[in-house]
Write an enzyme that holds these catalytic residues in place. Sequence first.
Site, PDB file in Angstrom:
ATOM      1  N   HIS A 122       0.573   9.734  -7.569  1.00 18.19           N
ATOM      2  CA  HIS A 122       1.334   8.976  -6.582  1.00 18.19           C
ATOM      3  C   HIS A 122       1.238   9.711  -5.250  1.00 18.19           C
ATOM      4  O   HIS A 122       1.113  10.930  -5.206  1.00 18.19           O
ATOM      5  CB  HIS A 122       2.788   8.894  -7.057  1.00 18.19           C
ATOM      6  CG  HIS A 122       3.654   7.963  -6.292  1.00 18.19           C
ATOM      7  ND1 HIS A 122       4.182   8.290  -5.056  1.00 18.19           N
ATOM      8  CD2 HIS A 122       4.132   6.724  -6.579  1.00 18.19           C
ATOM      9  CE1 HIS A 122       4.934   7.290  -4.623  1.00 18.19           C
ATOM     10  NE2 HIS A 122       4.914   6.323  -5.523  1.00 18.19           N
ATOM     11  N   ASP A 204       5.147  15.871 -11.963  1.00 14.60           N
ATOM     12  CA  ASP A 204       5.814  14.641 -11.542  1.00 14.60           C
ATOM     13  C   ASP A 204       6.201  13.885 -12.807  1.00 14.60           C
ATOM     14  O   ASP A 204       5.354  13.333 -13.502  1.00 14.60           O
ATOM     15  CB  ASP A 204       4.857  13.819 -10.671  1.00 14.60           C
ATOM     16  CG  ASP A 204       5.426  12.463 -10.256  1.00 14.60           C
ATOM     17  OD1 ASP A 204       6.478  12.055 -10.793  1.00 14.60           O
ATOM     18  OD2 ASP A 204       4.806  11.792  -9.405  1.00 14.60           O
ATOM     19  N   GLN A 207       7.506   8.840 -14.124  1.00 15.82           N
ATOM     20  CA  GLN A 207       7.166   7.790 -15.089  1.00 15.82           C
ATOM     21  C   GLN A 207       7.300   8.239 -16.534  1.00 15.82           C
ATOM     22  O   GLN A 207       7.398   7.400 -17.437  1.00 15.82           O
ATOM     23  CB  GLN A 207       5.739   7.294 -14.839  1.00 15.82           C
ATOM     24  CG  GLN A 207       5.530   6.592 -13.514  1.00 15.82           C
ATOM     25  CD  GLN A 207       6.338   5.314 -13.382  1.00 15.82           C
ATOM     26  OE1 GLN A 207       6.748   4.707 -14.365  1.00 15.82           O
ATOM     27  NE2 GLN A 207       6.586   4.896 -12.148  1.00 15.82           N
ATOM     28  N   LYS A 230      14.641   5.286 -12.015  1.00 16.84           N
ATOM     29  CA  LYS A 230      13.676   4.884 -13.036  1.00 16.84           C
ATOM     30  C   LYS A 230      14.216   5.161 -14.444  1.00 16.84           C
ATOM     31  O   LYS A 230      13.535   4.923 -15.441  1.00 16.84           O
ATOM     32  CB  LYS A 230      12.351   5.610 -12.821  1.00 16.84           C
ATOM     33  CG  LYS A 230      11.669   5.245 -11.503  1.00 16.84           C
ATOM     34  CD  LYS A 230      10.331   5.938 -11.343  1.00 16.84           C
ATOM     35  CE  LYS A 230       9.761   5.753  -9.939  1.00 16.84           C
ATOM     36  NZ  LYS A 230       9.386   4.369  -9.635  1.00 16.84           N
ATOM     37  N   CYS A 370       1.070   3.015  -4.380  1.00 16.39           N
ATOM     38  CA  CYS A 370       1.125   4.365  -3.796  1.00 16.39           C
ATOM     39  C   CYS A 370       0.140   5.299  -4.499  1.00 16.39           C
ATOM     40  O   CYS A 370       0.434   6.470  -4.758  1.00 16.39           O
ATOM     41  CB  CYS A 370       2.536   4.934  -3.839  1.00 16.39           C
ATOM     42  SG  CYS A 370       3.698   4.068  -2.775  1.00 16.39           S
TER      43      CYS A 370
END
Length: 415
Positions: A122, A204, A207, A230, A370
């Site tokens: 991202h 990261d 997700q 999220k 993104c």
Amino acid sequence: MNSAANEFRKDFKIFSAPENKDLVYLDSAATTQRPDCVIEAVSDFYRTSNANPLRGLYSLSIKATDLYENSRKTVADFINAPDSSCLIFTRNTTESLNLVAYSYGMNSVNEGDEIVVSCMEHHSNILPWQMVCRAKKAKLVWLESSDDGVISKEEYEGKINSRTKIVAIAQVSNVFGITNPVSDIAAFAHRVGDNGKGAVVVVDGAQSSPHMKIDVQQLGADFFAMSGHKLCAPMGIGALYGRKDLLDAMPPFLSGGEMIEYVTRESATYAELPHKFEAGTVNAGDAVGFARAVKYLDEVGLENIERNDNNLAKIIMDGFSNIPHVHVIGNSDSAKHCGIVTFTIDGVHPHDIASILDTEHVAIRAGHHCAQPLMQKLGVGSTARASAYFYNTQDEAVRFVEKVSKIRGWMGFKD
């Protein structure tokens, strides 16, 4: 969990609202819906416990402080952080990654060092490292994946070396949905990076954290970033886990109130962790909501969520395989998508796909997500993306596939 008659949908009032009664919401990779218990937890904080935490000596402020710090411990336990003081509340994953880039990267990376990122990151896990490399005259090195999203052992072992200072990688791609071999990459980076001292690994987890059980210690993450929105939590609250020795050595990201012990006209002494990185009045109400959200996900069961994600992805991908001109981006194995199915339709722009589906009360995402370097690698400007979560049903997945099968006809194509 029987996703054909999903027992958890009753917890989400948005699906029973008259204007949303037939909505198929397949954009959870962008933001999830919030269950009633989370909305109530935030409301209860402001109804019964609202005061400025950490500053007052009166009982209401002490209660607000306790709720805030208990929320920190709950979120830290959710990812198995070894110490809740290593869990910093931020606004989102983007702010967390920028905190690491500015406070660690700008003070640790030197000319000639290398920062390794993957091609599927991202923008939030690319732009901060580009900034550090420009400022410090370091080199940005890219891990390439196969077209189905796999980063091979040969690739990361060939790119991570003694010059590597930082490895920044998403645990789950927001385009492919694939889970990267982060623990293997981290173990290798810790052995060979930074002239034998070990590279720092920044993960990261935006997700991954909603879809699978996270253990930052087992993962080998030196830093781990995630966003509450999220994870069924409010927008505007996120978290950063950092290794304690690294956080202790880093200067603050922001300066001002609450992150200090003592201030003179000439200097300041900073507060201990975690408050050194939480300047100003904190977002206590949404931190309470964040904690309630991760408790709720534990009640649902991360293993149930993962199973349901895979089941819905399989229904969608099996359906797409029978539709000419529809092409899934990424791995052919639906179990490697974390509920994310990114696709294109021959002759139809992704924005048109999303707009047409919206008229049919189906909500998906369209664009570059993104992740423009990945789009460039794949040779596409944009894609459509459906992302399922545990509150979606099998019937919704089937309905979505049926709508997609009609799009080219609705556009006037004679297939």
